[in-house]
Design an enzyme around this catalytic site. Structure first.
Site, PDB file in Angstrom:
ATOM      1  N   GLY B  61       1.384  -1.709   0.132  1.00 36.52           N
ATOM      2  CA  GLY B  61       0.230   0.164   0.077  1.00 36.52           C
ATOM      3  C   GLY B  61       0.860   1.432  -0.119  1.00 36.52           C
ATOM      4  O   GLY B  61       2.216   1.515  -0.125  1.00 36.52           O
ATOM      5  N   SER B  62      -0.011   2.459   0.431  1.00 39.59           N
ATOM      6  CA  SER B  62       0.622   3.841  -0.026  1.00 39.59           C
ATOM      7  C   SER B  62       1.798   3.703   1.115  1.00 39.59           C
ATOM      8  O   SER B  62       1.414   3.370   2.558  1.00 39.59           O
ATOM      9  CB  SER B  62      -0.477   4.366   0.330  1.00 39.59           C
ATOM     10  OG  SER B  62      -0.221   6.126   1.128  1.00 39.59           O
ATOM     11  N   THR B  63       2.969   4.565   0.556  1.00 35.45           N
ATOM     12  CA  THR B  63       4.306   5.338   1.877  1.00 35.45           C
ATOM     13  C   THR B  63       3.922   6.160   2.955  1.00 35.45           C
ATOM     14  O   THR B  63       4.323   6.117   3.442  1.00 35.45           O
ATOM     15  CB  THR B  63       4.456   5.965   0.409  1.00 35.45           C
ATOM     16  OG1 THR B  63       4.363   6.855  -0.264  1.00 35.45           O
ATOM     17  CG2 THR B  63       5.111   5.513  -0.740  1.00 35.45           C
ATOM     18  N   GLY B  65       1.840   5.621   5.153  1.00 38.25           N
ATOM     19  CA  GLY B  65       1.832   4.203   5.449  1.00 38.25           C
ATOM     20  C   GLY B  65       3.048   4.001   6.715  1.00 38.25           C
ATOM     21  O   GLY B  65       2.492   3.972   8.249  1.00 38.25           O
TER      22      GLY B  65
END
Lengths: 392, 132
Positions: B61-63, B65
């Site tokens: 998933g997205s950075t 995070g």
């Protein structure tokens, strides 16, 4: 991994806590990816600016880094959750605005230039061919690697910030020739024109090949606006940090073309466009994901001249581009039509969840986040059609 | 029993394990205020990772995070330590900025849930003891 004495001093805290933390991030990533050394970067683009994503803890982290961290290289900033000078007319509440400004102040304290744009290459952060940089913002990463021939991995917010404060990044991934080799050839068998079709092409390829580096044939010509739309879309749907476009990417002439091929046909493009077109009434139109060029602003002003919009229309742009638009009278035309010319933000990062039902845009990337993050329906169309929809 | 991995971030921790064979996205998949896994259909959905030794294959998933891990830590709801098969950059950066001990190169199938774990991030070792 070998690090030199200055880098060791950074890691041991000689230059303060922010630099120490930064060096820990950089060397750890280097070790995970098998880097042999660190390299100097000439510029950084930092993402993770909207207070909506950072929250209070993210801001606390930035404040900690800003206590003793200062940038060592040119560092620019991604869009924020609002126009920093004119947030009220975008319907942003004052509590959010206050917190967003605290985020920007922390970045500015570190010496980061608060450009607040996803198109740093339009306004003075434009690396040359072969230069090592550390950028976050997936569309700009793709543009830098593929159109400018600079070298960057897809950094996250904290790792880009770490590179800014140390002036270094670990030499792995796309910094090395051996990881910039295309794996697959994509033959585009249909004519692609306009930003929205390039966005649809990015989705078609991204959906099909994921994060692979591809070599794209069959694009005779593409404007920088079309390329920025394509970069944003292929990075969003596929997650790729770079591609080669024959005759357009600087390295496309020297790279070996992969034998394995796939085709993209007219039907593929239509399918992508259809997937982003919901049957529902548009109440929000946004152009400028990624931020508009001056050419696009001139065109939009021409389409809006002497007319009135009947729906919420946002045109999002980097502030220096708006300054030129002001001088040329474009901003006045846009404002007189009732549309909003907004700087520093865009429809992806502004806190607008639940405010609208259906977004119409020329950006395939914009559609992705409108659906996933903001739970809107979407329509993907040309800029002309988007403006028509706003006037309707 | 003792397992040896690779150090991602230093530090020591003690705690009960929470184990999944599914990858975790911290952005959108974990509530930053409660530490509860919210991803629809995830085998740990509804369970809290707070103060536990969280073992999962790798991040996704997205950075953004990384910032979620930091928010968890500030809210006192972060895992006591993270064990991965292969640590991805989002989790690695999240652990560094939040100072959460993290080890990768671990065959997480070897960790049984009815144990008490002693994590030594500095030496990248995991000691498993029978839970009392």
């Amino acid at each position: 991994m070998q690090i030199n004495s200055e880098e060791k001093d950074m890691l041991n805290g000689k230059f303060g806590k922010a630099i120490k933390k930064s060096m820990e991030i950089i060397t750890t990533l280097g070790e995970i990816y098998g880097a042999k050394r660190l390299v100097k970067v000439s510029s950084v683009q930092v993402a993770g600016v909207s207070y909506e994503n950072l929250g209070e803890a993210g801001l606390e982290f930035l404040d900690e880094m800003a206590a003793d961290g200062r940038v060592r290289v040119l560092t620019t900033l991604n869009p924020a959750g609002m126009d920093l000078e004119n947030w009220k007319y975008l319907g942003i509440d004052s509590e959010f605005a206050k917190n967003q400004i605290r985020v920007i102040e922390a970045f500015e304290k570190m010496g980061i230039i608060s450009t607040c744009t996803c198109t740093p290459y339009f306004i003075g952060n434009i690396p040359r061919f072969g230069e090592h940089i550390a950028w976050s913002e997936s569309s700009a990463v793709c543009y830098a690697n593929s159109i400018l021939g600079a070298r960057t991995n897809r950094e996250g917010g904290p790792s880009a910030l770490a590179a800014a404060l140390t002036g270094k990044t670990a030499e792995y991934g796309l910094h090395l020739d051996k990881h910039r080799i295309p794996e697959l050839t994509v033959v585009v068998e249909t004519k692609i024109s306009k930003t929205y079709e390039f966005g649809a092409l990015g989705k078609s390829i991204g959906d099909e090949v994921g994060g692979k580096i591809v070599y794209i044939k069959g694009i005779d010509d593409a404007s920088i606006e079309e390329l920025k739309s394509f970069c944003a879309s292929i990075a969003t749907y596929g997650g790729t940090p770079m591609f080669y476009m024959e005759g357009i990417s600087p390295e496309s002439k020297i790279i070996k073309i992969p034998k394995e091929k796939i085709k993209i046909t007219k039907e593929n493009i239509e399918k992508s466009i259809n997937e982003l077109n919901d049957e529902s009434e548009v109440d929000f139109i946004s152009i400028g994901c990624p931020h508009c060029s001056i050419k696009e602003i001139a065109k939009i002003a021409d389409l809006l001249k002497g007319k009135k919009v009947n729906k919420e229309l946002w045109i999002t742009v980097a502030r220096p581009i708006k300054e030129i638009a002001d001088r040329m009278g474009y901003s006045k035309i846009i404002k007189s039509s009732g549309a909003k010319l907004a700087c520093d933000t865009c429809c992806v990062v502004a806190p607008i969840k639940g405010r609208f039902k259906t977004l119409c845009t020329d950006s395939a990337k914009g559609c992705y986040y409108a659906r996933g993050k903001n739970k809107f329906n979407t329509r993907l169309n040309s800029i002309e059609k988007c403006i028509e929809e706003a006037l309707n | 029993m003792k397992l040896q991995g690779r150090r991602i971030y230093k530090g020591k921790a003690l705690g009960k394990p929470i184990i999944t064979n599914q990858n975790i996205s911290f952005y959108g998949g974990v509530d930053p205020d409660t530490g509860v896994i919210t991803e629809k259909g995830h085998e740990l959905e509804g369970k809290s990772v707070a103060k536990k030794i969280l073992a999962f294959p790798t991040g996704k998933g997205s950075t953004v995070g990384s910032y979620v891990l930091y928010r968890l830590k500030k809210n006192d709801k972060a895992p006591a330590a993270i064990l991965n098969e292969k640590c991805d950059p989002i989790v690695a950066v999240g652990c560094i900025i939040s100072e959460i001990p993290c080890i990768d190169g671990i065959d997480i199938k070897k960790i049984s849930k009815d144990t008490f774990l002693e994590i030594d991030g500095d030496n990248a070792t995991i000691k498993m003891k029978k839970a009392n």
